[in-house]
Design an enzyme around this catalytic site. Structure first.
Site, PDB file in Angstrom:
ATOM      1  N   ARG A  56       0.843  -1.211   0.000  1.00 37.46           N
ATOM      2  CA  ARG A  56       0.000   0.000   0.000  1.00 37.46           C
ATOM      3  C   ARG A  56       0.875   1.257   0.000  1.00 37.46           C
ATOM      4  O   ARG A  56       0.526   2.265  -0.585  1.00 37.46           O
ATOM      5  CB  ARG A  56      -0.950   0.019   1.212  1.00 37.46           C
ATOM      6  CG  ARG A  56      -1.621   1.383   1.403  1.00 37.46           C
ATOM      7  CD  ARG A  56      -2.954   1.351   2.116  1.00 37.46           C
ATOM      8  NE  ARG A  56      -2.987   0.539   3.305  1.00 37.46           N
ATOM      9  CZ  ARG A  56      -2.480   0.894   4.501  1.00 37.46           C
ATOM     10  NH1 ARG A  56      -1.875   2.049   4.661  1.00 37.46           N
ATOM     11  NH2 ARG A  56      -2.571   0.071   5.523  1.00 37.46           N
ATOM     12  N   TYR A 109     -14.306  16.063 -17.030  1.00 41.22           N
ATOM     13  CA  TYR A 109     -14.687  14.669 -16.857  1.00 41.22           C
ATOM     14  C   TYR A 109     -15.854  14.584 -15.865  1.00 41.22           C
ATOM     15  O   TYR A 109     -15.809  15.212 -14.798  1.00 41.22           O
ATOM     16  CB  TYR A 109     -13.476  13.882 -16.358  1.00 41.22           C
ATOM     17  CG  TYR A 109     -13.768  12.418 -16.212  1.00 41.22           C
ATOM     18  CD1 TYR A 109     -13.953  11.631 -17.341  1.00 41.22           C
ATOM     19  CD2 TYR A 109     -13.894  11.834 -14.964  1.00 41.22           C
ATOM     20  CE1 TYR A 109     -14.254  10.286 -17.215  1.00 41.22           C
ATOM     21  CE2 TYR A 109     -14.188  10.484 -14.836  1.00 41.22           C
ATOM     22  CZ  TYR A 109     -14.365   9.725 -15.965  1.00 41.22           C
ATOM     23  OH  TYR A 109     -14.667   8.401 -15.848  1.00 41.22           O
ATOM     24  N   ASP A 181      -5.649  18.538 -15.707  1.00 38.64           N
ATOM     25  CA  ASP A 181      -5.898  17.157 -16.099  1.00 38.64           C
ATOM     26  C   ASP A 181      -5.412  17.016 -17.546  1.00 38.64           C
ATOM     27  O   ASP A 181      -6.017  17.561 -18.473  1.00 38.64           O
ATOM     28  CB  ASP A 181      -7.400  16.851 -15.977  1.00 38.64           C
ATOM     29  CG  ASP A 181      -7.727  15.390 -16.276  1.00 38.64           C
ATOM     30  OD1 ASP A 181      -6.971  14.757 -17.034  1.00 38.64           O
ATOM     31  OD2 ASP A 181      -8.751  14.897 -15.765  1.00 38.64           O
ATOM     32  N   LYS A 206      -6.260   5.764 -19.918  1.00 34.87           N
ATOM     33  CA  LYS A 206      -6.480   6.219 -21.281  1.00 34.87           C
ATOM     34  C   LYS A 206      -5.180   6.069 -22.095  1.00 34.87           C
ATOM     35  O   LYS A 206      -4.662   4.987 -22.182  1.00 34.87           O
ATOM     36  CB  LYS A 206      -7.000   7.648 -21.269  1.00 34.87           C
ATOM     37  CG  LYS A 206      -8.110   7.893 -20.204  1.00 34.87           C
ATOM     38  CD  LYS A 206      -9.375   7.093 -20.463  1.00 34.87           C
ATOM     39  CE  LYS A 206     -10.325   7.059 -19.260  1.00 34.87           C
ATOM     40  NZ  LYS A 206     -10.685   8.347 -18.699  1.00 34.87           N
TER      41      LYS A 206
HETATM   42  C1  LIG Z   1     -11.270   8.825 -17.546  1.00 30.17           C
HETATM   43  C2  LIG Z   1     -10.895  10.148 -17.089  1.00 30.17           C
HETATM   44  C3  LIG Z   1     -10.739  10.434 -15.720  1.00 30.17           C
HETATM   45  C4  LIG Z   1     -10.995   9.388 -14.646  1.00 30.17           C
HETATM   46  O1  LIG Z   1     -10.163   8.280 -14.770  1.00 30.17           O
HETATM   47  P1  LIG Z   1     -10.531   6.776 -14.312  1.00 30.17           P
HETATM   48  O2  LIG Z   1      -9.266   6.046 -14.559  1.00 30.17           O
HETATM   49  O3  LIG Z   1     -11.682   6.316 -15.153  1.00 30.17           O
HETATM   50  O4  LIG Z   1     -10.900   6.845 -12.864  1.00 30.17           O
HETATM   51  C5  LIG Z   1     -10.355  11.707 -15.362  1.00 30.17           C
HETATM   52  N1  LIG Z   1     -10.150  12.675 -16.293  1.00 30.17           N
HETATM   53  C6  LIG Z   1     -10.307  12.443 -17.603  1.00 30.17           C
HETATM   54  C7  LIG Z   1     -10.064  13.547 -18.575  1.00 30.17           C
HETATM   55  C8  LIG Z   1     -10.687  11.185 -18.051  1.00 30.17           C
HETATM   56  O5  LIG Z   1     -10.856  10.965 -19.359  1.00 30.17           O
END
Ligand SMILES: *Cc1c(COP(=O)(O)O)cnc(C)c1O
Length: 397
Positions: A56, A109, A181, A206
């Site tokens: 962890r 998001y 982000d 992603k």
């Molecule tokens: C998918 C996504 C998230 C969240 O990510 P997860 O891995 O699904 O928790 C946050 N910001 C953006 C721009 C995303 O496309």
């Protein structure tokens, strides 16, 4: 043997993507970092560990991923998380206190909206959603004190851009931390730290991992104290990334720069195809000359990226018919991987955003989002064309 966490910052991005944070295993010579699938690490004596005690709090495979992500971005090693939302949530836990206010891009998001409005609201944290693509709107919003400015650019799903240099200056002048982000473009196409960001947030689910095989997230920063605080929250809340996920992500990153070039060239070609199609009302893609922020896009991004959105003539009915007619493209929630996916944001990714807030942010019910993959672009275009023909057959124009 070289130190696996040594700095590889003298190398360029494509080289870092393959080598940063890893070196042949000192015990066996294994080329790839082993998956240290172990919760626990034996100690050499009381109070004497070798840097790892319990997964962890730290694991060598996860640490290799954290080092590589840090090198790619040119900052401290990342802190890796179980998901992108675990990363975002941990950032909020690390920097926000009761009574604080956070200013967020109005198009972000869906999960970011949900966690602020339905979790942090009960801890007396206030989130204001602002059109950060408009510097005047951001300036006005920052006349009231804020702890954090959180932006996403290009925004999901309308692709609206925020000028990062301007937003960073405004955030800093107001005494706020500035977080970006960078999930849609990654360090391969956009460099938020070079434009003033304090924190970069990733869903590694992603493009970073890129193959639809893992969920994961990361936070990056260059301030030691903030990095320490983020790591403390991760260890305490247990929002940790797992070793096997880290290993797969390390492998995916090797082709990140290469993949994003092809995602971008495929997306640009498809955006042009859609723009020229009589059934398509509007196409949102930053590297199209018709995109309202085309100049900012070409100044701030190396390429357009793999995401685009478009609206069909015929509204929701046409949109639904289109989504149900694609064959090679898959109707799914995710984005950023080798397979091309189509999404209906109003019912899928942004279904939990209140309808009025959704429409105000330009997410109309007929909007279709495309995550353009790495298939042959002629095959993709042919699939879109046959789906558009289905639409033409079924909806009076
Ligand atoms: C998918 C996504 C998230 C969240 O990510 P997860 O891995 O699904 O928790 C946050 N910001 C953006 C721009 C995303 O496309």
């Amino acid at each position: 043997m070289s130190d696996p966490l040594q700095s590889d910052s003298a190398y360029r991005l494509e080289t870092q993507a393959i080598h940063a944070g890893t070196a042949p295993d000192p015990l066996t010579g294994a080329m790839l970092t082993p998956v240290h699938q172990s919760t626990t690490f034996a100690q050499d004596g009381v109070g004497k560990d070798r840097g790892y005690t319990y997964t962890r709090c730290g694991n060598p495979t996860v640490a290799a991923l954290e080092a590589r992500l840090g090198e790619l971005e040119g900052v401290l090693p990342a802190c890796a998380f179980a998901t992108g939302m675990a990363a975002t949530t941990s950032l909020f836990l690390a920097v926000l206190r009761a009574g604080d206010r956070v200013v967020v891009s109005d198009v972000v998001y869906g999960g970011t909206v949900r966690v602020l409005q339905q979790v942090f609201d009960s801890f007396d944290v206030r989130a204001d959603f602002v059109d950060t693509s408009n510097p005047e709107a951001l300036r006005t919003a920052l006349q009231e004190p804020a702890r954090l400015v959180f932006v996403e650019t290009p925004a999901n799903p309308t692709m609206k851009l925020t000028d990062l240099r301007v937003a960073a200056e405004l955030a800093h002048a107001a005494g706020a931390l500035f977080a970006v982000d960078n999930t849609f473009l990654t360090a391969a196409l956009q460099r938020p730290f070079e434009l003033g960001a304090d924190v970069v947030v990733y869903s590694t689910t992603k493009y970073i991992e890129g193959h639809n095989s893992t969920v994961g997230g990361a936070l990056l920063c260059r301030d030691e104290e903030l990095a320490e605080r983020i790591r403390f929250v991760k260890n305490t809340a247990g929002t940790t990334q797992a070793p096997w996920e880290s290993w797969l992500t390390l492998r995916g990153i090797k082709t990140l720069p290469l993949r994003l070039e092809r995602h971008s060239s495929n997306a640009l070609e498809i955006a042009r195809f859609l723009e020229g199609h009589e059934l398509v009302e509007t196409v949102h893609y930053p590297f199209l000359e018709s995109f309202p922020q085309f100049e900012l896009a070409t100044a701030q991004q190396r390429l357009g990226g793999g995401m685009l959105a478009f609206e069909l003539r015929g509204g929701v009915d046409a949109g639904v018919r289109f989504l149900e007619s694609v064959r090679l493209c898959t109707l799914a929630e995710n984005l950023g991987a080798v397979e091309t996916l189509v999404t209906h944001p109003a019912t899928m990714t942004h279904g939990s955003v209140p309808p009025a807030q959704r429409r105000a942010a330009g997410i109309h019910d007929g909007l279709v989002r495309l995550s353009v993959g790495l298939e042959n672009v002629a095959d993709l275009t042919a699939d879109l064309e046959q789906a558009l023909k289905e639409v033409a057959g079924g909806v009076p124009l």
